[in-house]
Design an enzyme around this catalytic site. Sequence first.
Site, PDB file in Angstrom:
ATOM      1  CE  LYS A 116      58.564  43.430  83.911  1.00 46.96           C
ATOM      2  NZ  LYS A 116      57.293  43.036  83.299  1.00 46.96           N
ATOM      3  CD  GLU A 200      65.043  45.096  88.193  1.00 44.81           C
ATOM      4  OE1 GLU A 200      65.240  43.981  87.678  1.00 44.81           O
ATOM      5  OE2 GLU A 200      64.439  46.013  87.589  1.00 44.81           O
ATOM      6  NE  ARG A 303      54.904  42.969  72.609  1.00 47.51           N
ATOM      7  CZ  ARG A 303      55.343  44.217  72.668  1.00 47.51           C
ATOM      8  NH1 ARG A 303      55.753  44.830  71.564  1.00 47.51           N
ATOM      9  NH2 ARG A 303      55.399  44.870  73.813  1.00 47.51           N
TER      10      ARG A 303
END
Length: 455
Positions: A116, A200, A303
């Site tokens: 991330k 975050e 995906r």
Amino acid sequence: MIESLLVANRGEIARRIIRTARRLGIRAIAVHSEADADLPFVTEADEAVCVGPANPAQSYRNVEAILAAAKSTGAQAIHPGYGFLSENADFARTVEASGLIWVGPGADAITAMGDKINARNLMAAAGVPVAPGTTDPAADLDAAVVAAAEIGYPVMVKAAAGGGGMGMGVATDEAALRTEYDKVRSFAERMFGDGSVLIERYFPRVRHVEVQILGLADGRVVALGERECSVQRRNQKLVEESPSPAVSPELRERILAAAVRAGEAVGYRNAGTVECLLVPRQRDAEGDGPDSEEFFFLEMNTRLQVEHPVTELVYGVDLVEEQLRVAAGLAPTFDPDALAPRGHAIELRINAEDPKRFLPGPGVIRTWVEPTGEGVRVDSGYVEGNTVTPFYDSLMAKLIVNGATRAEAIERARAAVAAFDLAGPKNNLPFFAELLENEEFLSGDYDTAIVTRMR
């Protein structure tokens, strides 16, 4: 076109991939665990190979067994579906090193987006908006405290290697941060083998919107609209719809362009999803003004997504077919310069779980009668007589409806939920019946806490 395809997955997604493969004249090969031997995806494949016992580590994540199955059956390509090995860069590399075609993005793109923090930094460099947060892992608790003070509380504490809503915690102050940091770090080490933690900014009220991208064989990246995914429980999606009722034409143009930049930044090929948070703007005293005009990159799923059918219905494409065409080096079936959405689609995830607390409730399916009718599609992994075991995800089927308008799609969803006759395992159909009458959902003005408010 590819001539033979091994599907390295199970349940509804394996069955759905096999359906497209057979329509295209591609020999479809299933791999399955001992526990899944009687499921429809096994019987509907042209050939099936048992790759191990129920434990996923010994079957669906067993790289050696899957590659052996591919070799013994003469498979030309492998489609990983979603979950299991679908975002495993080492598996993708191994497949290609074995001389097989990998139906998915390149291993380098999977690696780049799998962390991330790395993904955030890449996106920021590409001009994609990211929320305030750390550009390096918080090495220890003291570093996390310093970072949170600079970012401003509340903050989200995330496992850098996590995904799918796992490995996250919210801290509203330093005391909470100290608790959440240790909790997330321990979880991340246990689940992902990587204890790196990202700090975050946390936004109390957000909407979760994602963009379907497709990296074409000629190098272009195109966006096939957005999906609203804000109906969630424990950060796990329950309902998706397209287009999002929160996105204005101007915002749609910005968010789709950002998603394309995200794909281009990593040389993306095949199907993927760019997930974003929409942050509501404060309304004025008269209650006027747009609700969601600020968005931030959340993560990229390298995906096919569970919720891909809503995009298929709105855009009139078969995304699995497009994946196979990209993998084979072929042009898409559609004109990339003339993509135009039509109508509205909604997907409901039918899970084997109780409709109040959403706890798993596996069991033998005594009755299974799927709804039919105009604008109704069911992608299911089970039939009557099958057993939903506790070894895998609780998803049994996806009920997808579409209509000319959102109101028509909702009306068809109500009728389809009422007509779905399911007995045996616990299931969440009663929850969907409740949601489809909920005024907040009907208004389109909802956020990721809607399920919490309903409960």
